[in-house]
Design an enzyme around this catalytic site. Structure first.
Site, PDB file in Angstrom:
ATOM      1  N   ILE A 179      56.436   8.019 -52.163  1.00 52.85           N
ATOM      2  CA  ILE A 179      56.723   7.149 -51.023  1.00 52.85           C
ATOM      3  C   ILE A 179      55.481   6.883 -50.201  1.00 52.85           C
ATOM      4  O   ILE A 179      55.565   6.211 -49.182  1.00 52.85           O
ATOM      5  CB  ILE A 179      57.822   7.750 -50.132  1.00 52.85           C
ATOM      6  N   GLU A 186      48.985  12.481 -51.129  1.00 52.37           N
ATOM      7  CA  GLU A 186      50.125  11.675 -51.521  1.00 52.37           C
ATOM      8  C   GLU A 186      51.393  12.294 -50.950  1.00 52.37           C
ATOM      9  O   GLU A 186      51.456  13.491 -50.700  1.00 52.37           O
ATOM     10  CB  GLU A 186      50.220  11.599 -53.055  1.00 52.37           C
ATOM     11  N   ASP A 293      46.229  11.395 -33.095  1.00 53.47           N
ATOM     12  CA  ASP A 293      46.535  10.197 -33.878  1.00 53.47           C
ATOM     13  C   ASP A 293      47.923   9.688 -33.488  1.00 53.47           C
ATOM     14  O   ASP A 293      48.781   9.458 -34.333  1.00 53.47           O
ATOM     15  CB  ASP A 293      46.480  10.502 -35.372  1.00 53.47           C
TER      16      ASP A 293
END
Length: 1262
Positions: A179, A186, A293
């Site tokens: 996904i 990943e 972030d």
């Protein structure tokens, strides 16, 4: 590698004659250019993409031809000849077919077609090859070389993935699909094989220089228990990758915002989201970390009913600890470097300063502005430095134009903070709450993505146009949509092109009386008006279950399959090839009137559900009735019921079977559509919140009430066989009419991989609604028609589904993070900021193959209900196993908690007993009235521990207290204790019946446990005079056995640490009388081990045995061994709870220990040196101890032999055993403290040494 082929009739040539002389109509311009004179064969082979491993065999030859073209034009003819030779070598029978290959990294998404030669087994080689023009190979080589290079790159990307669908990590987490992915790793969706819940696996390569998962795991573990942090499940590493497993979440806020009509949230939603994000930021700051972030794509909502309104913070890869070990703020670095995402980074981050807590709040401020305004002023700026300058010069008060005036205080507060300052979180939270209160915003109000845009639906209904230009791309009228149940099967994302970016494709609610076409497989499909224009999607209404090739320019064909099995094989084999310009929708009649299937380029279907969270009723439908998956909407249900009955009738089905094909042009389709619209009434759906429904409320049949007894010979034309029927049904609608698994005899066939039209990878809804295949049976076995309901633990409810949104901002130091968030259905972009010519460029995902269908079967195996009964008598569905009928459940081994015979007959007791016996508590008395198996006993020699298994309490008892003992024969007692010379005396040869011998043999064969009532012997009377002494001195002593290795030369008698277990006993009468030959006898008795008499002999009994005064050393040994034999005999009597064995000891027979023979001609044991611990010792050997301070008169004596004076004989040794009044050994007068002995010495002393010494006294006095 050979390309996968599927032998099915070509849709384009379905109506062509069998002679093959007519030419087929091409499906696209490229196809027509490549093969203008292509002849139609009767059985053409459809070409599908291969597994992502290697390019096709002919690609190498094409590449070689291309190189020859560049080297020398004169080599073209030779290259063509070589290419044909290679083709003939690889394929003896070939056909030429053109196929659409994905254009990887093509920004406009153009998909080209390339011609390949493929084998054909049913046609002669010369016939199949002679029809093909020779020059087409060169055309394919010229046109296909660029496409193949990109296909090669796609294969390379897929093959380099750290995990593949179907892999199992740590034997627990099975990978479902990818996904996300990026520079740092990943992200995969997986399934926990233990709990059956969907999880997210974040994986990073072990070889990459920047390892971030370590920080991710550290922060995630610190934050466990916080309200806005997803649950940490596990982590690990191997030589290839590091991974972390966590709870899977739903859509992120970036996607949800872009799904809105104007790309912005309402003020109500913005305030509530801001409040939750602020609390999440406070939680991470409270554990000493900065996120660094903060951006919309790093916050997602839950995907389950209980948390779908909660915001979760994701992606802690860029976190940094701002505190020291003592909790103080760390000193800032002079040049920290840029961290974060350019669009939302604070001014300090642009200046490369050390970021503090207030910088996370700056990012939150920018998020709030974007939520309300839809964009930020520097959105179009690509350069990071330029964005920083813009932020510095920009008057941030202008950003508050559409925000509440109270948030001006928020801006002023964060502007006043520096690196080391702690923000006033309480004041800021109160600020948001005050704004919400003033505007009447309630926490229970629906969020923007939970609302239905009635205006958009009205426009759709009024115009009937499937494409309406709206700002946001691929949104569906701001409608909350139900998650596709079976959309998690593959990982290929839909590739959008630029022409689609500014156009939203909103599916229309079909007229209620549109007539569906029923193909030969009884799949009802409706006709719709195709879209016009090359860039607009065209609504195709083919058979949803047949994944057919559909032409791009208005040609609508119905698949003409010869039988149902071919249809299923077509579904299972591979996705179909579609033109890139087409977005094909297939009407789903069974699920709801507003549901479409999007046929994507890889053959996957997207469920576009207009009315989200519609409640579907569950209705029991008999076999051969209409479909049961219907939306419970007013005016819709009755109409569709009649329509389905009408179109599923056998007459219509037979007519459809007789057709060879259906070709409809644009004009005919448009006329039919307009005709239907005149008679139609449009239904508007009311959107309701899907109730959190438990699978326990479902009927046991799970919607599959069809009992199929003969799968191969009987096909139900009335049952809905479309695979697409139930894909949009959530856990609230778990009744399906799709019984294709049983009807076609392929019970193990999983559903088609489906995906939403928003190109998002949505996980399946929890029930998968009993899955499409009934029963999920494996191996083609005939199921009982019912699917085991899924347990509430595994119940995953996915409620919302939204349009495709990309995260256009990439965090610093994350080359391609794709948002870096564990968002379920997100796509992540690869560009730094916005692209040159569009603001919505996307990251093109690699082409992933559909997982093996066999693996999909195991994905959603239903778990049994957690019943109250711990041991259900009926079969429990295991992984991949058929539910056993009640008849087969009996043969299954039953599960026991403890291996107790007969415990299965005590249902209530079986629930309460523990799994094991571990360190039971020692008590003095057990509960009254306990009977086996509630009470168990463990016997160790003559000591028995009775145990209350329910309470894990035991009491220590001797054998005589719990067993029925028989009166032993004096002869047997005597014979078991006399040495062999005495046994030979005729006066001792008493009669022993065969019955007693048989009983004795049986007793000797029994195990070392206490057995009740084996013989019908009378219970012996207990010696009441000794009972008080026993109760007074019988106690449990705890301790442990220690074995030490000691040197052999430490046997000095004065050694204070080690004692000689067989050492000499001094000052005993035996030693004083016979110094010349007494050493061997007294070596069996150690004065250190003397104790108060456990077994004491009376004076009159001892005097009855006459021993010759002049005995030799052999007789002394015999006497010593007799003690051992006597002890063994007593031990036998005690441990079995009955009379002692009455058998005569023969040559070679062993006593109870299995060591000493009855013919006592063996050397004495070597001395063993055992360390003595000055502590308590255990009585595990079964001997009863008393304290050394007790007088000898209170010593415990055996109770099994009462005193009967009338039975005394001249040769009776043990006629009566009163309490010992006198002592015959100096060692016995001063016994050592038994607590100083180890358990081994205690056992040896009490059972061997004491009887041996007593018997030696007996011989001495006699």
């Amino acid at each position: 590698m050979f390309w996968h082929l599927l032998c099915v009739p070509n849709d384009e040539n379905a109506s062509a004659p069998d002679d093959g002389n007519q030419s087929c109509q091409p499906s696209s311009k490229q196809d027509q250019y490549l093969s203008p004179n292509r002849n139609c064969q009767k059985n053409l082979l459809r070409l599908y993409p291969p597994p992502p491993s290697k390019p096709p065999p002919l690609v190498g030859a094409i590449l070689q031809t291309r190189l020859l073209h560049q080297i020398s034009p004169s080599a073209i003819a030779d290259a063509d000849a070589d290419l044909n030779a290679v083709g003939e070598l690889l394929y003896p029978n070939v056909l030429q077919r053109s196929a659409t290959l994905p254009a990887k990294h093509n920004r406009l998404g153009v998909r080209s077609r390339v011609t390949f030669k493929v084998p054909s087994s049913n046609l002669p080689a010369q016939d199949s090859y002679s029809h093909q023009p020779r020059n087409q190979v060169a055309v394919a080589a010229k046109d296909g070389i660029l496409v193949d290079v990109k296909a090669k790159e796609s294969v390379k990307m897929t093959s380099e993935d750290l995990l593949q669908p179907g892999h199992v990590v740590k034997e627990r987490w099975k990978v479902v699909r990818k996904i996300g992915g990026g520079g740092f790793g990943e992200i995969y969706e997986g399934q926990d094989l233990i709990t059956r819940e969907q999880v997210a696996l974040k994986v990073e390569s072990a070889r990459q220089p920047k390892q971030v998962l370590k920080m991710e795991v550290a922060v995630l573990k610190k934050l466990q228990g916080k309200e806005h942090v997803c649950r940490f499940i596990g982590c690990g590493r191997n030589d290839r990758f590091n991974y972390v497993v966590m709870q899977l979440q739903g859509k992120n806020l970036a996607e949800l915002r872009r799904a809105q009509p104007r790309g912005a949230f309402s003020l109500s939603t913005t305030l509530r989201l801001g409040l939750q994000i602020l609390k999440a930021i406070e939680s991470i700051h409270s554990v000493g970390f900065l996120h660094r972030d903060i951006k919309p794509s790093n916050f997602s909502v839950g995907r389950l009913p209980y948390n779908c309104r909660r915001v979760y913070m994701l992606d802690f890869g860029l976190a940094r600890q701002y505190t020291t070990g003592t909790g103080e703020v760390r000193c800032p670095r002079a040049a920290a470097g840029f961290r974060g995402t350019v669009r939302y980074a604070s001014i300090n981050a642009h200046r490369n300063r050390e970021m503090g807590r207030h910088d996370d709040l700056w990012s939150l401020f920018y998020m709030l502005v974007e939520f309300v305004n839809g964009q930020l002023p520097w959105r179009k700026i690509k350069d990071k430095e330029q964005v920083g300058l813009t932020k510095e010069k920009y008057d941030h008060r202008i950003l508050l134009k559409h925000l509440p005036s109270d948030l001006k205080q928020f801006l002023e507060h964060i502007q006043s903070l520096t690196y080391g300052d702690r923000p006033d979180y309480a004041m800021l939270i109160g600020l948001f709450e005050r704004c919400m209160k003033r505007r009447g915003v309630k926490e229970s109000d629906p969020y923007d993505w939970e609302k239905v845009d009635s205006t958009a639906i009205g426009n759709i209904s009024a115009t009937g146009n499937p494409s309406i230009p709206i700002k946001s791309d691929y949104m569906h009228g701001n409608i909350t949509q139900m998650t596709v149940a079976a959309s998690n099967a593959s990982g290929t994302e839909y590739i959008r092109k630029r022409a689609e970016i500014e156009t939203a494709h909103i599916t229309a609610t079909d007229p209620l009386n549109i007539k569906e076409k029923v193909d030969k497989n009884c799949n009802a499909t409706s006709l719709a008006q195709p879209a016009k224009g090359s860039g607009e999607p065209m609504v195709q209404h083919g058979n949803a279950a047949n994944n057919q090739n559909i032409t791009s320019k208005g040609l609508q064909q119905q698949s003409t399959l010869t039988n149902s099995q071919v249809a299923i094989a077509n579904i299972q084999s591979a996705p179909s090839m579609i033109e890139r310009e087409d977005v094909q929708y297939t009407k789903l009649e069974e699920g709801a009137p507003t549901k479409f299937i999007t046929m994507k380029p890889n053959g996957e279907c997207d469920n576009v559900d207009i009315a989200a969270k519609c409640i579907f009723e569950q209705k029991h439908v008999e076999a051969n009735d209409d479909i049961v998956g219907r939306a419970s909407l007013s005016g819709v249900e009755q109409h569709y019921k009649s329509q389905i009955k009408k179109h599923n009738s056998p007459e219509i089905a037979n007519k459809q079977i007789q057709r060879t094909g259906t070709v409809t042009n644009d004009k005919t389709s448009e006329v039919n559509r307009s005709t239907e619209e005149q008679k139609s009434t449009f239904g508007r759906l009311r959107v309701l919140t899907a109730p959190p429904m438990s699978v326990h409320d479902l009927p046991s049949g799970g919607g599959h009430s069809h009992q199929v007894s003969d799968l191969s010979g009987k096909q139900d034309p009335y049952a809905a066989t479309s695979n697409a029927a139930p894909i949009g049904i959530n856990s609230s609608s778990t009744k399906f009419g799709s019984q294709h698994g049983q009807i076609f005899g392929l019970a193990a066939m999983p559903p088609i991989n489906r995906r939403s039209a928003t190109s998002t990878n949505l996980r399946p809804s929890s029930s998968a609604s009993q899955r499409i295949n009934s029963g999920s049976t494996i191996g083609g076995a005939v199921g009982n028609g019912s699917n085991t309901a899924r347990s509430s633990v595994a119940g995953d409810h996915s409620v919302t589904q939204f349009a495709l949104i990309d995260d256009e901002n990439v965090s610093a130091l994350q080359q391609v993070t794709k948002g870096g968030a564990l968002t379920l259905a997100s796509q992540w972009k690869s560009q730094f900021d916005d692209s040159e010519d569009t603001t919505d460029n996307e990251w093109n995902r690699e082409h992933q193959l559909q997982p093996n269908l066999e693996q999909l079967i195991k994905l959603d195996i239903s778990l049994p209900l957690n019943e109250a009964k711990p041991f259900p008598q009926h079969g429990v569905a295991g992984t991949g196993k058929l539910i056993n009928p009640p008849g087969e459940a009996k043969g299954r081994p039953k599960r026991y908690t403890l291996n107790i015979t007969g415990i299965e007959n005590y249902e209530a007791l079986r629930i309460s007993i523990p799994n094991c016996w571990s360190e039971p508590a020692m008590g003095n008395v057990l509960r009254k009235g306990l009977e086996p198996p509630a009470v168990q006993q463990a016997a160790f020699d003559d000591t028995v521990y009775r145990m209350d298994i329910a309470r894990n309490v035991c009491v220590r008892e001797t054998y005589s207290e719990i067993t029925h003992l028989a009166r032993p024969s004096t002869s047997s007692v005597l014979r078991n204790r006399l040495p062999s010379p005495f046994k030979k005396d005729s006066a001792l040869q008493l009669n022993s019946t065969n019955d007693s011998l048989d009983k004795s043999r049986h007793r000797n064969s029994l195990p070392n446990v206490s057995v009740n009532d084996i013989f019908d012997d009378l219970q012996m009377k207990l010696n009441l005079d000794l009972g008080s002494a026993i109760q007074e001195n019988n106690c449990c002593i705890s301790g442990r056995l220690e074995i030490r290795v000691i040197p052999k030369d430490t046997s000095h008698p004065d050694d204070s640490v080690y004692y000689d277990a067989m050492g000499a006993v001094k000052n005993t009468p035996t030693a004083n009388e016979g110094h010349d030959h007494s050493d061997q006898a007294v070596n069996n008795c150690d004065e250190m081990e003397a104790t108060s008499a456990v077994i004491a002999f009376p004076n009159k009994s001892i005097s009855k045995i006459m021993s010759p005064p002049g005995r030799d050393a052999t007789e002394e040994r015999t006497g010593a061994s007799l003690c051992s034999l006597y002890s063994a005999g007593v031990n036998k009597l005690k441990l079995n709870g009955n009379t002692a064995p009455r058998t005569q000891f023969k040559k070679g027979s062993t006593d109870g220990f299995g060591e000493n023979e009855s013919e006592f001609d063996f050397p004495l044991l070597n001395p063993s040196k055992i360390p003595v611990r000055q502590s308590k010792c255990a009585s595990w050997a079964g001997a009863d101890f008393i304290s050394a301070s007790k007088p000898l008169e209170s010593a415990e004596v055996p109770q099994e032999i009462p005193y009967h004076p009338q039975s005394d004989t001249t040769y009776s040794v043990i006629d009566s055993i009163p309490v010992r009044k006198t002592t015959y050994s100096i060692a016995l007068e001063c016994p050592p403290n038994i607590s100083d002995l180890t358990p081994g010495l205690s056992y040896f002393y009490c059972n061997i040494v004491v009887p041996l010494r007593l018997f030696s006294i007996l011989l001495t006095e006699s």
